[in-house]
Design a protein around this motif. Structure first.
Motif, PDB file in Angstrom:
ATOM      1  N   THR A 107      -3.022  -1.027  -3.051  1.00 29.88           N
ATOM      2  CA  THR A 107      -1.995  -0.219  -2.399  1.00 29.88           C
ATOM      3  C   THR A 107      -2.530   1.185  -2.088  1.00 29.88           C
TER       4      THR A 107
ATOM      5  N   ILE B  82      -2.346  -2.352  -7.466  1.00 34.82           N
ATOM      6  CA  ILE B  82      -2.095  -0.910  -7.347  1.00 34.82           C
ATOM      7  C   ILE B  82      -3.293  -0.263  -6.645  1.00 34.82           C
TER       8      ILE B  82
ATOM      9  N   PRO C  42       6.169   4.538 -10.882  1.00 36.06           N
ATOM     10  CA  PRO C  42       5.703   4.220  -9.517  1.00 36.06           C
ATOM     11  C   PRO C  42       5.901   5.406  -8.583  1.00 36.06           C
TER      12      PRO C  42
ATOM     13  N   ARG D 107       7.213  -2.393 -12.782  1.00 35.23           N
ATOM     14  CA  ARG D 107       6.697  -1.197 -12.114  1.00 35.23           C
ATOM     15  C   ARG D 107       5.595  -1.541 -11.097  1.00 35.23           C
ATOM     16  N   THR D 108       4.637  -2.368 -11.522  1.00 35.69           N
ATOM     17  CA  THR D 108       3.530  -2.694 -10.624  1.00 35.69           C
ATOM     18  C   THR D 108       4.006  -3.461  -9.378  1.00 35.69           C
TER      19      THR D 108
ATOM     20  N   SER E 136      -4.427  -6.119 -18.233  1.00 34.75           N
ATOM     21  CA  SER E 136      -4.343  -5.169 -17.123  1.00 34.75           C
ATOM     22  C   SER E 136      -5.146  -5.652 -15.929  1.00 34.75           C
TER      23      SER E 136
ATOM     24  N   GLN F  91       2.906  -9.844  -5.351  1.00 34.98           N
ATOM     25  CA  GLN F  91       3.705  -9.050  -6.292  1.00 34.98           C
ATOM     26  C   GLN F  91       5.195  -9.403  -6.209  1.00 34.98           C
TER      27      GLN F  91
ATOM     28  N   THR G 177       5.908  -0.930  -7.219  1.00 35.76           N
ATOM     29  CA  THR G 177       5.022   0.085  -6.628  1.00 35.76           C
ATOM     30  C   THR G 177       4.272  -0.506  -5.441  1.00 35.76           C
ATOM     31  N   THR G 178       3.792  -1.726  -5.640  1.00 36.93           N
ATOM     32  CA  THR G 178       3.020  -2.383  -4.583  1.00 36.93           C
ATOM     33  C   THR G 178       3.890  -2.697  -3.362  1.00 36.93           C
TER      34      THR G 178
ATOM     35  N   ARG H  71      -2.699 -10.252 -14.622  1.00 31.93           N
ATOM     36  CA  ARG H  71      -1.344 -10.042 -15.117  1.00 31.93           C
ATOM     37  C   ARG H  71      -0.438 -11.239 -14.952  1.00 31.93           C
TER      38      ARG H  71
ATOM     39  N   HIS I 187       8.707  -1.758 -17.407  1.00 33.42           N
ATOM     40  CA  HIS I 187       7.277  -1.534 -17.194  1.00 33.42           C
ATOM     41  C   HIS I 187       6.659  -2.675 -16.391  1.00 33.42           C
TER      42      HIS I 187
END
Lengths: 130, 713
Positions: free
Chosen positions: A17, A14, A105, B508-509, B670, B543, B512-513, B673, B505
């Protein structure tokens, strides 16, 4: 000279990104992975704007904001808070602390637009004309 | 003195003693009616009229008797006659006198008899006359006429509440022209009883006097019963007859009632206070198998099996107290079989209100009991607590699941309000629901919009699903609550909700990436330097892979839990398997893996699945463990243990209990992962191969995951 963005994010990809997106937008990006490191950056070399995750190891994002607001040097700091838990509580607290807010997101286009908007304005809620 | 002499003497007396006074009464009555004219009102005129009519009837009676006496050798005209109508005529003749004396005359239903009507009319006339004549002045005279059939004879009793006659004097009363001291002034003609006894004896009966219960005199005579079986319907007393039509109607009513009883589908019989059967209808014959002749005069104990006899003393004493009872018990048929029966026992009182016996209505409930047994058996095997509520809202019946669910014994719940099974805060609400339910009585789930809770005896609440319906019982349809403990269902629902939230959840990462970098690359590719572009693609690939693994693991987990995964269990040698895993997933820089598994050690397992487990444990050790990792096979007795151990900081104590549940995460998660469900998947796989996986903390530092499997054969 381009604006400096501090990104506080503990999740590596993240962070990547956000960093790549903001670099492509022409910002100078500095990344840290926890709240304590963020406070050190503010002490040494305050950024123009901060993108801050709420869920951080150690002191969390909201605590970082509170400490900055209590410090007269940083009370005007532009901060964008990001959170995966879009609870009303976090949202209201963020508003009260004069921060912008992004729910994860988020799209990188949205991120770029929010950063740009924050830099163009001096609208932080806690800032009072002196 | 013989009968013939007595009657001859009577014939003379009639001429003097009866005929002329009657003439005088009638004559002066008519004279008074004429002369008083308008000076008396209608009521008084009515009295006089009655007097005249009564005198005329008595004269007729006298004439008939004289005729009969004169032809004393003539045969009695004996035929079936209605005792009721004879008595009714006599009572009517005394009506005016009874009114004048303030006396009441009541008559119980009477059976037909074999007799000469004129003669019997005279006997009754005389007995009524005596009863009124010797009535005491200190209380309201009450005369009651009743009869009962006893074997082949009818016993007729004319009872008064007068002073009675002392025991030793009673027989003397039958002497011709005898008057008793106490009645001298009463003006008796003095031959009536003698004549009456003669008449009755000529019918083959007897006449005697007895003391009435509670004082007074009973004149009792017997007559042969009518050839047809008479049924004395034990209803209330008949007041002094007012007119013929009332009398006819009452007679009709009694006949109808007798028919109804006789034709009823319910067995109906009556018994006296000592328990002897008096009447017995056709349905009773069907139900018990005894004919009326079999049981009449017999004791009710003949209807009871010996093990039921102990019921009898209590029943009889309650009958004697005039209690009305409903009970369910077992009775005996003539053929010796027993049957379940519902008895309704009601007191029978004579017109004075004195208890004389009881009527019994008996219903065979064997079939209904069977149906109830079936229903009960069904309720017992039902998986839900079933609570039947009565119309007052109290618990009427429960099944054993109710006892298990709430922790109360059945007897602790029955009779209590249903609310005892609900937490305080739901009680009002529940009552409202129940009331609404009772109004339209349609089956419905309760509280579909709210979470209801049950309250156990130990005070612990549990989430409950409550359905209301009705159930047929012997007391009619009653509301029934079907209560299901949904603790487990709620827990699974929460697990499912958590699982979905966690899965979302975890995605999500990666998303998002992927979406974020894809968007940035397409928008800013030209301005980005080469190193950043390469880094972005690498992150997207990473990811993307993570999302793929997560989804593959979720599918795996789902398939294993849903029983859709087949394990191919074969003998698997551990050392080659571990070496292949290490080749595919070599340790990253700074980590070393030592393998200490002896050659030839083999287990029963699915080799691909076991490789998946070992890979997972190894990668976890790379990510979260110390730098020195060991794969070894400590001695596990009959089982073979394969362990992956590192010298890291170990797993936080509070995470250990949930370590093998999906989406449990350590604090480092975190930073480093995984999919979050790797260990959950490992456990499902190992258990699918009849093995076990557990975690051991290593002292002073380190973690060890141990997989136990069956040794290869």
């Amino acid at each position: 000279m381009s604006a400096t963005v501090l990104v506080v994010e503990d999740e590596a990809d993240i962070m990547l990104t956000i960093r790549l997106t903001l670099r492509a937008e022409g910002y100078e990006v500095l990344g840290v992975t926890n709240g304590e490191a963020a406070m050190e950056v503010f002490a040494d070399n305050p950024p123009d704007i901060t993108v801050l995750d709420v869920a951080l190891p150690g002191i969390d994002g909201l605590e970082v904001v509170r400490r900055l607001r209590m410090d007269s040097k940083h009370r005007d700091a532009r901060i964008i808070v990001t959170s995966a838990h879009a609870s009303g509580h976090v949202r209201r607290l963020t508003d009260a602390l004069g921060c912008r807010y992004l729910t994860k997101p988020f799209s990188t286009k949205e991120l770029a637009a929010t950063v740009a908007a924050a830099l163009c304005s001096r609208d932080t809620a806690t800032i009072k004309p002196e | 003195m013989d009968i013939a002499d007595g009657l001859a003497a009577f014939a003379k007396v009639v001429a003097h003693d009866f005929s002329s006074p009657l003439q005088s009464v009638r004559g002066f009555g008519i004279l008074l009616l004429d002369t008083l004219g308008d000076r008396i009102d209608d009521q008084e005129r009515g009295y006089l009229g009655e007097m005249v009519i009564a005198a005329e009837r008595m004269q007729e009676l006298n004439d008939g008797l004289t005729t009969w006496v004169r032809a004393r050798n003539a045969t009695l005209d004996v035929r079936e006659v209605s005792l009721e109508s004879i008595v009714a005529e006599c009572v009517e003749a005394f009506r005016a006198r009874a009114v004048a004396q303030g006396a009441s005359i009541s008559v119980s239903p009477l059976p037909p008899v074999q007799a000469d009507a004129t003669a019997i009319r005279h006997v009754l006339h005389h007995l009524l006359d005596n009863a009124l004549r010797y009535a005491t002045t200190d209380r309201t005279p009450a005369i009651h006429i009743e009869a009962m059939t006893r074997g082949a004879e009818v016993v007729v009793v004319v009872r008064d509440n007068g002073p009675g006659i002392a025991d030793e004097s009673r027989e003397r009363a039958f002497g011709l022209f005898k008057r008793l001291e106490s009645s001298r002034e009463a003006g008796s003609a003095g031959i009536g009883l003698t004549l009456s006894r003669t008449i009755i004896e000529r019918h083959g009966g007897r006449l005697w006097l007895d003391a009435a219960p509670g004082g007074g005199l009973e004149a009792i005579f017997t007559l042969p019963t009518s050839s047809t079986t008479a049924r004395v319907t034990p209803d209330g007393s008949t007041p002094v007859r007012v007119d013929e039509s009332t009398e006819r109607r009452q007679r009709h009513q009694r006949a109808a009632l007798a028919t109804i009883v006789e034709l009823s589908d319910d067995a109906i019989f009556s018994k006296d206070l000592s328990g002897h059967i008096i009447t017995w209808n056709r349905a009773a014959e069907m139900l018990y198998g005894y004919s009326a002749a079999d049981v009449t005069g017999q004791h009710v104990s003949m209807l009871m099996a010996s093990d039921r006899l102990p019921e009898l003393p209590d029943l009889m004493s309650r009958v004697r107290l005039g209690e009305r009872m409903h009970l369910e018990t077992v009775r005996l048929r003539k053929d010796g079989t027993q049957f379940d029966v519902a008895l309704t026992i009601s007191p029978i009182r004579d017109p004075q209100g004195d208890l004389v016996g009881a009527s019994v209505i008996a219903r065979d409930v064997t079939e209904r009991h069977q149906a109830e047994e079936d229903l009960r058996a069904f309720l017992e095997v039902a998986p839900d607590a079933i609570v039947v509520i009565n119309r007052e809202g109290a618990i009427h019946a429960v099944n054993s699941q109710t006892e298990a669910t709430f922790g109360y014994r059945a007897d602790e719940m029955i009779g209590q309000p249903l609310e005892m099974l609900l937490p305080e805060r739901f009680r009002d609400e529940h009552v409202a629901h129940r009331m609404a339910f009772a109004i339209d009585a349609k089956p419905r789930p309760m509280g579909t919009d709210l979470e209801l809770f049950g309250l156990r005896r130990d005070g612990i609440e549990f989430p409950a699903d409550i359905q209301l319906s009705t159930i047929p019982t012997k007391d009619g349809r009653l509301p029934v609550a079907v209560i299901r403990d949904v603790t487990e269902r709620r827990r699974l629902e929460h697990l499912r909700d958590d699982f979905v939230a966690n899965a979302a959840h975890e995605l999500r990462t990666p998303l998002t990436t992927l979406a974020g970098l894809g968007e940035t690359l397409s928008r800013s590719f030209d301005v980005m330097d080469r190193a950043d572009i390469e880094e972005a693609f690498a992150a997207m690939a990473r990811q993307g892979e993570r999302a793929r693994v997560l989804i593959a693991n979720l599918l795996d987990l789902s398939n294993i839990e849903g029983g859709r995964t087949n394990f191919t269990i074969v003998n698997v040698e551990l050392r080659p398997l571990v070496e292949r895993v290490l080749e595919a997933a070599p340790p990253p820089d700074g980590k070393t893996v030592a393998v200490a598994v002896a050659s030839g050690v083999a287990v029963r397992a699915d080799p691909d699945r076991l490789s998946q487990v070992v890979t997972n444990l190894l990668v976890n050790a790379y990510r979260y463990g110390g730098s020195q990792i060991r794969i070894h096979a400590p001695n596990g007795g009959s089982q073979v243990v394969l362990a992956v151990t590192d010298d890291g900081t170990g797993i936080e104590r509070d995470l250990v209990p949930k370590l093998f549940e999906p989406f449990t995460r350590g604090r480092q998660a975190s930073v480093v992962r995984g999919s979050g469900i790797g260990l959950a998947l490992c456990r499902r796989i190992v258990e699918g191969m009849d093995g076990e996986i557990r975690y051991e903390q290593i002292v002073p530092r380190g973690s060890s995951f141990r997989v136990s499997l069956r040794r290869a054969m």
